[in-house]
Design a protein around this motif. Structure first.
Motif, PDB file in Angstrom:
ATOM      1  N   SER A  30      57.030  49.186  43.807  1.00  0.00           N
ATOM      2  CA  SER A  30      58.292  49.925  43.795  1.00  0.00           C
ATOM      3  C   SER A  30      58.317  50.998  42.721  1.00  0.00           C
ATOM      4  CB  SER A  30      59.471  48.966  43.574  1.00  0.00           C
ATOM      5  OG  SER A  30      59.310  48.253  42.362  1.00  0.00           O
ATOM      6  N   ASP A  31      57.409  50.893  41.765  1.00  0.00           N
ATOM      7  CA  ASP A  31      57.294  51.861  40.680  1.00  0.00           C
ATOM      8  C   ASP A  31      55.811  52.022  40.376  1.00  0.00           C
ATOM      9  OD1 ASP A  31      57.906  53.609  38.702  1.00  0.00           O
ATOM     10  OD2 ASP A  31      59.106  52.220  37.492  1.00  0.00           O
ATOM     11  N   THR A  32      55.462  52.839  39.433  1.00  0.00           N
ATOM     12  CA  THR A  32      54.051  53.062  39.119  1.00  0.00           C
ATOM     13  C   THR A  32      53.443  51.816  38.484  1.00  0.00           C
ATOM     14  OG1 THR A  32      54.407  55.428  38.774  1.00  0.00           O
ATOM     15  CG2 THR A  32      52.412  54.470  37.825  1.00  0.00           C
ATOM     16  N   LEU A  33      52.345  51.359  39.079  1.00  0.00           N
ATOM     17  CA  LEU A  33      51.575  50.240  38.546  1.00  0.00           C
ATOM     18  C   LEU A  33      50.250  50.807  38.029  1.00  0.00           C
ATOM     19  CD1 LEU A  33      50.866  47.202  38.170  1.00  0.00           C
ATOM     20  CD2 LEU A  33      50.043  47.223  40.541  1.00  0.00           C
ATOM     21  N   THR A  34      49.936  50.533  36.771  1.00  0.00           N
ATOM     22  CA  THR A  34      48.725  51.076  36.156  1.00  0.00           C
ATOM     23  C   THR A  34      47.732  49.962  35.873  1.00  0.00           C
ATOM     24  OG1 THR A  34      49.979  52.866  35.114  1.00  0.00           O
ATOM     25  CG2 THR A  34      47.790  52.413  34.231  1.00  0.00           C
ATOM     26  N   TYR A  35      46.490  50.184  36.291  1.00  0.00           N
ATOM     27  CA  TYR A  35      45.405  49.243  36.022  1.00  0.00           C
ATOM     28  C   TYR A  35      44.438  49.826  34.997  1.00  0.00           C
ATOM     29  CZ  TYR A  35      46.449  46.155  40.008  1.00  0.00           C
ATOM     30  OH  TYR A  35      47.027  45.276  40.881  1.00  0.00           O
ATOM     31  N   LYS A  36      44.142  49.041  33.972  1.00  0.00           N
ATOM     32  CA  LYS A  36      42.964  49.349  33.171  1.00  0.00           C
ATOM     33  C   LYS A  36      41.756  49.193  34.088  1.00  0.00           C
ATOM     34  CE  LYS A  36      45.010  47.533  28.918  1.00  0.00           C
ATOM     35  NZ  LYS A  36      44.895  46.491  27.849  1.00  0.00           N
ATOM     36  N   THR A  37      40.913  50.189  34.134  1.00  0.00           N
ATOM     37  CA  THR A  37      39.874  50.237  35.165  1.00  0.00           C
ATOM     38  C   THR A  37      38.487  50.400  34.561  1.00  0.00           C
ATOM     39  OG1 THR A  37      41.442  51.249  36.697  1.00  0.00           O
ATOM     40  CG2 THR A  37      39.107  51.430  37.254  1.00  0.00           C
ATOM     41  N   VAL A  38      37.597  49.514  34.986  1.00  0.00           N
ATOM     42  CA  VAL A  38      36.177  49.667  34.675  1.00  0.00           C
ATOM     43  C   VAL A  38      35.473  50.088  35.952  1.00  0.00           C
ATOM     44  CG1 VAL A  38      34.039  48.485  34.009  1.00  0.00           C
ATOM     45  CG2 VAL A  38      36.190  47.958  32.820  1.00  0.00           C
ATOM     46  N   MET A  39      34.757  51.198  35.903  1.00  0.00           N
ATOM     47  CA  MET A  39      33.867  51.631  36.983  1.00  0.00           C
ATOM     48  C   MET A  39      32.623  52.191  36.298  1.00  0.00           C
ATOM     49  SD  MET A  39      34.540  54.143  40.283  1.00  0.00           S
ATOM     50  CE  MET A  39      34.652  55.634  39.282  1.00  0.00           C
ATOM     51  N   LEU A  74      32.165  56.451  30.103  1.00  0.00           N
ATOM     52  CA  LEU A  74      33.366  56.939  30.762  1.00  0.00           C
ATOM     53  C   LEU A  74      34.411  55.834  30.879  1.00  0.00           C
ATOM     54  CD1 LEU A  74      31.763  59.091  33.606  1.00  0.00           C
ATOM     55  CD2 LEU A  74      32.552  59.830  31.357  1.00  0.00           C
ATOM     56  N   LYS A  75      35.684  56.195  30.680  1.00  0.00           N
ATOM     57  CA  LYS A  75      36.784  55.234  30.754  1.00  0.00           C
ATOM     58  C   LYS A  75      37.822  55.735  31.758  1.00  0.00           C
ATOM     59  CE  LYS A  75      36.138  53.719  25.973  1.00  0.00           C
ATOM     60  NZ  LYS A  75      35.486  52.466  26.374  1.00  0.00           N
ATOM     61  N   TYR A  76      38.394  54.787  32.525  1.00  0.00           N
ATOM     62  CA  TYR A  76      39.300  55.147  33.614  1.00  0.00           C
ATOM     63  C   TYR A  76      40.585  54.326  33.562  1.00  0.00           C
ATOM     64  CZ  TYR A  76      34.884  56.891  35.613  1.00  0.00           C
ATOM     65  OH  TYR A  76      33.689  57.520  35.820  1.00  0.00           O
ATOM     66  N   GLU A  77      41.581  54.809  34.290  1.00  0.00           N
ATOM     67  CA  GLU A  77      42.761  54.029  34.628  1.00  0.00           C
ATOM     68  C   GLU A  77      43.165  54.400  36.050  1.00  0.00           C
ATOM     69  OE1 GLU A  77      45.836  54.951  31.876  1.00  0.00           O
ATOM     70  OE2 GLU A  77      46.248  56.937  32.716  1.00  0.00           O
ATOM     71  N   THR A  78      43.754  53.435  36.754  1.00  0.00           N
ATOM     72  CA  THR A  78      44.143  53.654  38.148  1.00  0.00           C
ATOM     73  C   THR A  78      45.639  53.428  38.297  1.00  0.00           C
ATOM     74  OG1 THR A  78      41.977  52.876  38.889  1.00  0.00           O
ATOM     75  CG2 THR A  78      43.725  52.990  40.544  1.00  0.00           C
ATOM     76  N   ASP A  89      50.323  55.553  47.195  1.00  0.00           N
ATOM     77  CA  ASP A  89      49.281  56.477  46.755  1.00  0.00           C
ATOM     78  C   ASP A  89      48.486  55.854  45.608  1.00  0.00           C
ATOM     79  OD1 ASP A  89      49.501  58.698  48.452  1.00  0.00           O
ATOM     80  OD2 ASP A  89      51.280  59.396  47.385  1.00  0.00           O
ATOM     81  N   ILE A  90      47.208  56.189  45.578  1.00  0.00           N
ATOM     82  CA  ILE A  90      46.307  55.662  44.553  1.00  0.00           C
ATOM     83  C   ILE A  90      45.616  56.843  43.876  1.00  0.00           C
ATOM     84  CG2 ILE A  90      44.274  54.224  44.102  1.00  0.00           C
ATOM     85  CD1 ILE A  90      45.002  52.776  46.794  1.00  0.00           C
ATOM     86  N   ALA A  91      45.585  56.827  42.555  1.00  0.00           N
ATOM     87  CA  ALA A  91      44.873  57.864  41.813  1.00  0.00           C
ATOM     88  C   ALA A  91      44.103  57.208  40.677  1.00  0.00           C
ATOM     89  CB  ALA A  91      45.836  58.911  41.267  1.00  0.00           C
ATOM     90  N   MET A  92      42.761  57.318  40.737  1.00  0.00           N
ATOM     91  CA  MET A  92      41.941  56.862  39.621  1.00  0.00           C
ATOM     92  C   MET A  92      41.663  58.058  38.726  1.00  0.00           C
ATOM     93  SD  MET A  92      38.187  54.974  39.546  1.00  0.00           S
ATOM     94  CE  MET A  92      38.763  53.587  40.523  1.00  0.00           C
ATOM     95  N   MET A  93      41.941  57.889  37.440  1.00  0.00           N
ATOM     96  CA  MET A  93      41.873  59.016  36.512  1.00  0.00           C
ATOM     97  C   MET A  93      40.901  58.720  35.379  1.00  0.00           C
ATOM     98  SD  MET A  93      45.963  59.781  36.361  1.00  0.00           S
ATOM     99  CE  MET A  93      45.771  61.459  35.803  1.00  0.00           C
ATOM    100  N   LEU A  94      40.212  59.758  34.955  1.00  0.00           N
ATOM    101  CA  LEU A  94      39.336  59.659  33.798  1.00  0.00           C
ATOM    102  C   LEU A  94      40.187  59.793  32.543  1.00  0.00           C
ATOM    103  CD1 LEU A  94      36.332  59.470  32.921  1.00  0.00           C
ATOM    104  CD2 LEU A  94      36.332  61.970  32.846  1.00  0.00           C
ATOM    105  N   LYS A  95      40.137  58.795  31.694  1.00  0.00           N
ATOM    106  CA  LYS A  95      40.938  58.838  30.476  1.00  0.00           C
ATOM    107  C   LYS A  95      40.302  59.771  29.455  1.00  0.00           C
ATOM    108  CE  LYS A  95      43.052  55.281  28.914  1.00  0.00           C
ATOM    109  NZ  LYS A  95      43.404  53.968  28.310  1.00  0.00           N
ATOM    110  N   LYS A  96      41.148  60.497  28.762  1.00  0.00           N
ATOM    111  CA  LYS A  96      40.666  61.407  27.724  1.00  0.00           C
ATOM    112  C   LYS A  96      40.245  60.603  26.494  1.00  0.00           C
ATOM    113  CE  LYS A  96      43.579  65.296  29.117  1.00  0.00           C
ATOM    114  NZ  LYS A  96      44.637  66.241  28.696  1.00  0.00           N
TER     115      LYS A  96
END
Length: 278
Positions: A30-39, A74-78, A89-96
Motif C-alpha cells: 500500500s506504500d513504498t516497501l524498501t529492501y536492502k538488496t544484495v546482488m 556495488l550496493k543496491y536497494e529495491t 512497480d519495482i525499481a532496483m537502485m544502485l546506492k551511492k
C-alpha cells in the motif's frame, strides 16, 4: 496410555490439516516497501591449466581482477510501490557510496538513469506483467518477485516465467535439459506470524556445436568437446502471509560454460538477498 494415544491422534490430525491448508501468496503493498538488496557477482578464477592454454587470458588478467573488485563492491536497494492501476512497480537502485575509490564505470552508467539498474511490474497476485523488458532483466524480476496466482498448499509446485539460456541459430544443440520448479515447502509460525517457506530449483542446460566459425574461436577447449552452457537458480524465501511480502530471500544464480569472451571466462555465481528495511 489412552491420554497418550489421544495426544498422538490430535497431533496427527493437526499435521494432516496443515498439509491440506491452502494459502494465497499475495503482495500487499500500500506504500513504498524498501529492501536492502544484495546482488553480488562472484566470478570464478580460471585454473592454471586454462591459463596456459589461453594466451589471451594472460593479457586480460588485470582487467579481469579489476572487474571482480568493482562488481563485489556495488550496493543496491529495491523499492516496491503501488501504481495507479493497483499493480506493483519495482525499481532496483544502485546506492551511492561516497567513498567509492574503485573507479568503477557502473555507478557512472547507473547515474545516467537515476541510479535505477532494474525495473519491473507485477500484479498483487504475483503475476509478472513487465513482458517488455530484456530477457535477463525479466528473469531477475521473476525469480525475486513472481508468485503463484492460485492458492497453494504445502508440497504444491509451480513454474516461473524464465528463459535463462538464449542462443541464436548458429548453435546446433544435441543435448538439452530444463527444470523449472518452485515449491511451497512449509507453513510455520514465526514470532506470532504465519510464514510460507518457498524453495526454488531452476536449471537449464544445453550442449552442442557452434556453426559460426568466429564464435567457435571463443571456446575455451579446442578439442572435440561440445560447447555447453548451464544456468541454475537455487533459493529459499520466507513470505509473511498476513503482511504480504518477503521477510527474507536468499539465493544463488550460477552460470557454467566452456565459452570464453576475449580470454575472460564467464563462469560466475550471483548471490541474491532481500531484507526489508525496518
Amino acid at each position: 496410555m489412552k491420554k497418550l494415544l489421544l495426544l498422538l491422534i490430535f497431533i496427527a490430525f493437526n499435521l494432516n490439516a496443515q498439509q491440506r491448508e491452502t494459502v494465497n501468496l499475495k503482495w500487499k503493498i500500500s506504500d513504498t516497501l524498501t529492501y536492502k538488496t544484495v546482488m553480488k557477482d562472484v566470478i570464478f578464477e580460471k585454473s592454471n591449466e586454462q591459463d596456459e592454454k589461453d594466451s589471451l587470458s594472460k593479457g586480460m588478467s588485470g582487467m579481469f581482477n579489476a572487474m571482480k573488485k568493482q562488481l563485489s563492491n556495488l550496493k543496491y536497494e529495491t523499492k516496491l510501490y503501488p501504481d495507479k492501476s493497483g499493480n506493483i512497480d519495482i525499481a532496483m537502485m544502485l546506492k551511492k557510496v561516497e567513498a567509492d575509490t574503485t573507479g568503477s564505470i557502473f555507478p557512472v552508467m547507473a547515474a545516467m538513469n537515476g541510479n535505477v539498474v532494474l525495473r519491473g511490474k507485477i500484479s498483487p497476485e504475483g503475476e509478472m506483467l513487465s513482458f517488455y523488458y530484456k530477457r535477463a532483466q525479466k528473469n531477475i524480476i521473476s525469480v525475486l518477485f513472481e508468485l503463484p496466482t492460485k492458492p497453494v498448499k504445502i508440497g504444491d509446485e509451480w513454474n516461473l516465467q524464465v528463459d535463462m539460456i538464449a542462443v541464436d541459430q548458429t548453435f546446433k544443440p544435441d543435448s538439452i535439459y530444463r527444470k523449472n520448479l518452485v515449491r511451497l515447502k512449509d507453513i510455520k509460525m514465526k514470532n506470532g506470524k504465519k510464514i510460507a517457506i518457498i524453495e526454488y530449483d531452476i536449471e537449464e542446460f544445453v550442449s552442442g556445436d557452434i556453426e559460426n566459425k568466429m564464435m567457435s574461436m571463443f571456446s575455451k577447449d579446442k578439442t572435440d568437446k561440445k560447447t555447453f552452457m548451464k544456468m541454475s537458480h537455487k533459493a529459499t524465501a520466507e513470505f509473511d502471509l498476513q503482511k504480504g511480502y518477503w521477510i527474507s530471500y536468499e539465493g544463488n544464480m550460477n552460470v557454467e560454460t566452456n565459452i570464453s569472451i576475449m580470454g575472460i571466462g564467464v563462469n560466475k555465481r550471483t548471490e541474491f538477498k532481500l531484507t526489508p528495511e525496518k
